[in-house]
Design a protein around this motif. Structure first.
Motif, PDB file in Angstrom:
ATOM      1  N   PHE A 188      31.039 -20.146  18.811  1.00 39.83           N
ATOM      2  CA  PHE A 188      30.309 -20.893  17.777  1.00 39.83           C
ATOM      3  C   PHE A 188      30.765 -22.351  17.749  1.00 39.83           C
ATOM      4  O   PHE A 188      29.938 -23.279  17.730  1.00 39.83           O
ATOM      5  CB  PHE A 188      30.554 -20.233  16.412  1.00 39.83           C
ATOM      6  N   LEU A 189      32.085 -22.559  17.742  1.00 38.89           N
ATOM      7  CA  LEU A 189      32.608 -23.920  17.706  1.00 38.89           C
ATOM      8  C   LEU A 189      32.186 -24.716  18.942  1.00 38.89           C
ATOM      9  O   LEU A 189      31.825 -25.894  18.846  1.00 38.89           O
ATOM     10  CB  LEU A 189      34.132 -23.892  17.608  1.00 38.89           C
TER      11      LEU A 189
ATOM     12  N   SER B 284      30.805 -19.425   5.025  1.00 39.51           N
ATOM     13  CA  SER B 284      31.288 -20.715   4.517  1.00 39.51           C
ATOM     14  C   SER B 284      32.428 -21.251   5.380  1.00 39.51           C
ATOM     15  O   SER B 284      32.515 -22.462   5.634  1.00 39.51           O
ATOM     16  CB  SER B 284      31.765 -20.568   3.073  1.00 39.51           C
ATOM     17  N   LEU B 285      33.302 -20.358   5.836  1.00 44.20           N
ATOM     18  CA  LEU B 285      34.400 -20.768   6.703  1.00 44.20           C
ATOM     19  C   LEU B 285      33.865 -21.330   8.021  1.00 44.20           C
ATOM     20  O   LEU B 285      34.347 -22.363   8.514  1.00 44.20           O
ATOM     21  CB  LEU B 285      35.324 -19.577   6.965  1.00 44.20           C
ATOM     22  N   ALA B 286      32.859 -20.643   8.590  1.00 37.78           N
ATOM     23  CA  ALA B 286      32.284 -21.105   9.861  1.00 37.78           C
ATOM     24  C   ALA B 286      31.673 -22.492   9.709  1.00 37.78           C
ATOM     25  O   ALA B 286      31.876 -23.379  10.552  1.00 37.78           O
ATOM     26  CB  ALA B 286      31.237 -20.112  10.353  1.00 37.78           C
ATOM     27  N   LEU B 287      30.940 -22.711   8.611  1.00 36.19           N
ATOM     28  CA  LEU B 287      30.310 -24.017   8.395  1.00 36.19           C
ATOM     29  C   LEU B 287      31.339 -25.062   7.982  1.00 36.19           C
ATOM     30  O   LEU B 287      31.309 -26.207   8.446  1.00 36.19           O
ATOM     31  CB  LEU B 287      29.229 -23.896   7.315  1.00 36.19           C
ATOM     32  N   GLY B 288      32.265 -24.664   7.092  1.00 36.23           N
ATOM     33  CA  GLY B 288      33.247 -25.605   6.561  1.00 36.23           C
ATOM     34  C   GLY B 288      34.227 -26.111   7.600  1.00 36.23           C
ATOM     35  O   GLY B 288      34.729 -27.232   7.493  1.00 36.23           O
ATOM     36  N   LEU B 289      34.534 -25.306   8.605  1.00 32.80           N
ATOM     37  CA  LEU B 289      35.415 -25.745   9.684  1.00 32.80           C
ATOM     38  C   LEU B 289      34.628 -26.222  10.904  1.00 32.80           C
ATOM     39  O   LEU B 289      35.067 -27.106  11.631  1.00 32.80           O
ATOM     40  CB  LEU B 289      36.354 -24.606  10.108  1.00 32.80           C
ATOM     41  N   GLY B 290      33.453 -25.618  11.099  1.00 32.12           N
ATOM     42  CA  GLY B 290      32.660 -25.936  12.283  1.00 32.12           C
ATOM     43  C   GLY B 290      32.153 -27.363  12.308  1.00 32.12           C
ATOM     44  O   GLY B 290      32.358 -28.096  13.297  1.00 32.12           O
ATOM     45  N   PHE B 291      31.492 -27.788  11.222  1.00 35.92           N
ATOM     46  CA  PHE B 291      30.923 -29.134  11.209  1.00 35.92           C
ATOM     47  C   PHE B 291      31.998 -30.219  11.249  1.00 35.92           C
ATOM     48  O   PHE B 291      31.891 -31.171  12.035  1.00 35.92           O
ATOM     49  CB  PHE B 291      29.999 -29.309  10.009  1.00 35.92           C
TER      50      PHE B 291
ATOM     51  N   VAL C  73      16.874 -29.610  13.251  1.00 32.96           N
ATOM     52  CA  VAL C  73      16.260 -30.921  12.993  1.00 32.96           C
ATOM     53  C   VAL C  73      16.982 -31.624  11.854  1.00 32.96           C
ATOM     54  O   VAL C  73      17.154 -32.844  11.849  1.00 32.96           O
ATOM     55  CB  VAL C  73      14.764 -30.744  12.652  1.00 32.96           C
ATOM     56  N   THR C  74      17.414 -30.865  10.880  1.00 32.41           N
ATOM     57  CA  THR C  74      17.959 -31.445   9.659  1.00 32.41           C
ATOM     58  C   THR C  74      19.484 -31.439   9.599  1.00 32.41           C
ATOM     59  O   THR C  74      20.047 -31.909   8.627  1.00 32.41           O
ATOM     60  CB  THR C  74      17.426 -30.660   8.440  1.00 32.41           C
ATOM     61  N   THR C  75      20.164 -30.897  10.623  1.00 34.57           N
ATOM     62  CA  THR C  75      21.612 -30.740  10.519  1.00 34.57           C
ATOM     63  C   THR C  75      22.379 -31.419  11.651  1.00 34.57           C
ATOM     64  O   THR C  75      23.151 -32.350  11.415  1.00 34.57           O
ATOM     65  CB  THR C  75      21.975 -29.240  10.472  1.00 34.57           C
ATOM     66  N   VAL C  76      22.208 -30.951  12.865  1.00 36.47           N
ATOM     67  CA  VAL C  76      23.013 -31.445  13.985  1.00 36.47           C
ATOM     68  C   VAL C  76      22.862 -32.954  14.211  1.00 36.47           C
ATOM     69  O   VAL C  76      23.878 -33.651  14.376  1.00 36.47           O
ATOM     70  CB  VAL C  76      22.688 -30.648  15.270  1.00 36.47           C
TER      71      VAL C  76
END
Length: 322
Positions: free
Chosen positions: A119-120, A174-181, A252-255
């Motif tokens: 994922f990362l 939340s952990l995946a998004l909170g650390l991933g981005f 489209v709205t994130t990366v």
């Protein structure tokens, strides 16, 4: 759509489970294989049933605690040639494409929401591609970043967690998004900083990047796109359709916004970085809110097992075990 349910069940409950399968509207076939299960010991019941009837039957099996005493496997055959199956689909209430099988949705989103190296890696690569598209003013590179972005899984898992009250799933997403981005943006910022001495792009590149202008201007249409993306994404999960193109829509709205934040910070464009970061947060919230709304709507219209029916099943199971 006809699906196959394979139910491993203790022998004393086989008759009750087979009866529930047979009586369920939308059932085409029921077969009982006595003694077929060696570990745990018991029987195997196989039913072919219309997809729109699966959720109600699963609720009955949950009441009987079959998932604890044995197992339940649901799969979709490529095709089933049977007049009985055709009639079962016609008699089943609702449409298969509109049906939510909650366990299926929870497991699918749960698998895609884990913080893993894969994922990362995908998120870092997507953010780097977005950054390259921004500094080169390349729409193609930005679209490529959208295709690589893996963030749809955790966002869908967050929505499922809210609707089902599964806070373990929500915490994992939340952990995946909170650390991933942050990891993806920091990596992109570091590589951008290392590339500056090589003069691979001018320092005023953000003033010339017309392809990225939409990224750092939060506005009503940004939220509209995010809401539409969240709704479309969750509908793709519910209907079991391919989420590949929907994932591009989500990204489209994130990366691109994440990539823009990293580049803008390195170039000292703090106002643009703040605008892009705000857009990223608003869009993530809009996607999750829309997905939650879709799931709540389906929960309202889904036929549920009544408390009285559940109580009668529990009593029958108790009598069967004696």
């Amino acid at each position: 759509m006809i699906v196959q349910m394979r139910i491993c069940v203790p022998a004393e409950l086989t008759g009750l489970v087979a009866e529930q399968c047979e009586q369920q509207p939308g059932t085409a076939e029921v077969a009982v294989h006595a003694g077929a299960s060696v570990h745990p010991r018991g029987d195997v019941v196989v039913a072919y049933i219309a997809r729109e009837s699966v959720e109600e039957l699963l609720e009955k099996l949950h009441v009987l605690k079959i998932e604890s005493l044995g197992s339940i496997a649901v799969s979709a055959p490529e095709f089933v040639l049977s007049d009985r199956a055709d009639r079962a689909e016609e008699t089943a209430p609702g449409e298969g494409a509109d049906t939510v099988i909650w366990e299926e949705v929870s497991r699918q989103t749960g698998e895609e929401s884990r913080l893993s190296w894969t994922f990362l890696s995908f998120l870092v690569l997507a953010t780097l591609l977005a950054a390259i598209g921004i500094v080169t003013d390349s729409t193609i590179a930005i679209v490529g970043a959208m295709a690589v972005g893996p963030e749809f899984g955790p966002l869908a898992a967050l929505a499922v967690a809210v609707v089902r009250g599964n806070w373990r799933l929500g915490g994992r997403a939340s952990l995946a998004l909170g650390l991933g981005f942050p990891t993806a943006m920091l990596t992109t910022a570091l590589i951008t900083w290392l590339a500056l001495p090589a003069n691979l792009f001018p320092r005023d590149v953000l003033d010339r990047a017309s392809a990225a202008e939409f990224i750092y201007h939060p506005g009503p249409f940004s939220l509209v796109v995010a809401v539409l993306a969240g709704g479309a994404g969750m509908l793709s999960v519910i209907s079991g359709r391919s989420a590949a193109l929907i994932g591009v829509f989500i990204s489209v709205t994130t990366v691109p916004a994440a990539g823009f934040v990293a580049v803008a910070l390195v170039l000292g464009e703090f106002n643009k970085a703040a605008g892009s970061a705000l857009q990223l947060l608003v869009n993530l919230g809009g996607i999750v809110a829309a997905a939650v709304a879709v799931l709540y709507f389906h929960r309202l219209v889904t036929r549920r097992l009544s408390d009285g029916a559940a109580l009668r099943l529990r009593r029958q199971a108790l009598r069967a075990r004696r």
